[in-house]
Design an enzyme around this catalytic site. Sequence first.
Site, PDB file in Angstrom:
ATOM      1  N   LYS A 237      -4.176   0.321 -73.347  1.00 52.95           N
ATOM      2  CA  LYS A 237      -3.292  -0.556 -74.114  1.00 52.95           C
ATOM      3  C   LYS A 237      -4.076  -1.451 -75.070  1.00 52.95           C
ATOM      4  CE  LYS A 237       1.001  -0.322 -71.657  1.00 52.95           C
ATOM      5  NZ  LYS A 237       2.097  -0.998 -70.947  1.00 52.95           N
ATOM      6  N   ARG A 271      -0.294   3.545 -63.696  1.00 48.64           N
ATOM      7  CA  ARG A 271       0.216   4.499 -64.691  1.00 48.64           C
ATOM      8  C   ARG A 271      -0.895   4.733 -65.719  1.00 48.64           C
ATOM      9  NH1 ARG A 271       3.213   4.368 -69.619  1.00 48.64           N
ATOM     10  NH2 ARG A 271       4.834   6.012 -69.719  1.00 48.64           N
TER      11      ARG A 271
END
Length: 302
Positions: A237, A271
């Site tokens: 991210k 995840r």
Amino acid sequence: MSDGTSRMFFPEIISPVRRFGQREFDFDRQVAIMAIVNRTPNSFHDRGRTFELSQAVEAACRAVADGADWVDIGGFAFSADQEPITVAEEIDRVAPVIAEVRGRTGAVISVDTHRAAVARAAVEAGADVINDTNGLREPDIARVAAETGTGVIVTHSLAGPGKAVPRPVYTDVVAEVRDFLLDRVRFALDAGVPAERIVIDPGHDLNKNTYHSLELTRRLDEIAAIGHPTLAALSNKDFIGETLDRPQGERTEGTIAANVVAILRGARILRVHDVPSTVAAVRMTEAVLGWRAPAHARHNLV
């Protein structure tokens, strides 16, 4: 093998032994690895590499072969920078992948969607869990989970998928995310979803800046204290890229470090895009915590 030390630090989990589909997890001493498969042309990391049906199925099966416990399949990117797609188009993206993967593996399958009709179609195709980055704001999605007996992941975001939030502001990001998740968990329970089917996700980078996501990681134990298994979706991210000044494709080490910190703060589902490196990092972390025996123990013993 004692786990007394680890139990001193981690929040208590409601019904730590959980079954999703064919897989059972003991979240008191186990971390589940969820592989990401995006059937979208514009996902922030893979940029459409798994958009084609065959590529999506292959990626899911490869992830399971590499050690993933779980595959998360999505057809609607969270980013506001996308062309709108209809419910029918989203179903056409996710349902065939789920059906194909379901026929090839007993791993947990979740569908990443915020639409009730898509969730129902995904469950009918073989999904075990609904992963809703909209925090169950569409009321019928909780009803679908309750009626079908699937698990549900309740995620924090300010506006949900496809909606821009310029310069998001929080007084205390952790407290506000925690309050939101507590409220939405109550909503799920009131809708008939049993507590043992609920997972929570603070939504790193979803309508949050880099400082917000770092603070959520640092204080993730306050989120985990809600009591439901906590999912950390940190992989590649932007808060990792901005912290390290690394572009997409060069964030593996930062992702691994953030994931290990998240485990130590109570995360029990990760995840991720890179399954092999995550498997190694998680297995090592579990062993250090006393949750898992080494694969071998010959050093200075023979």
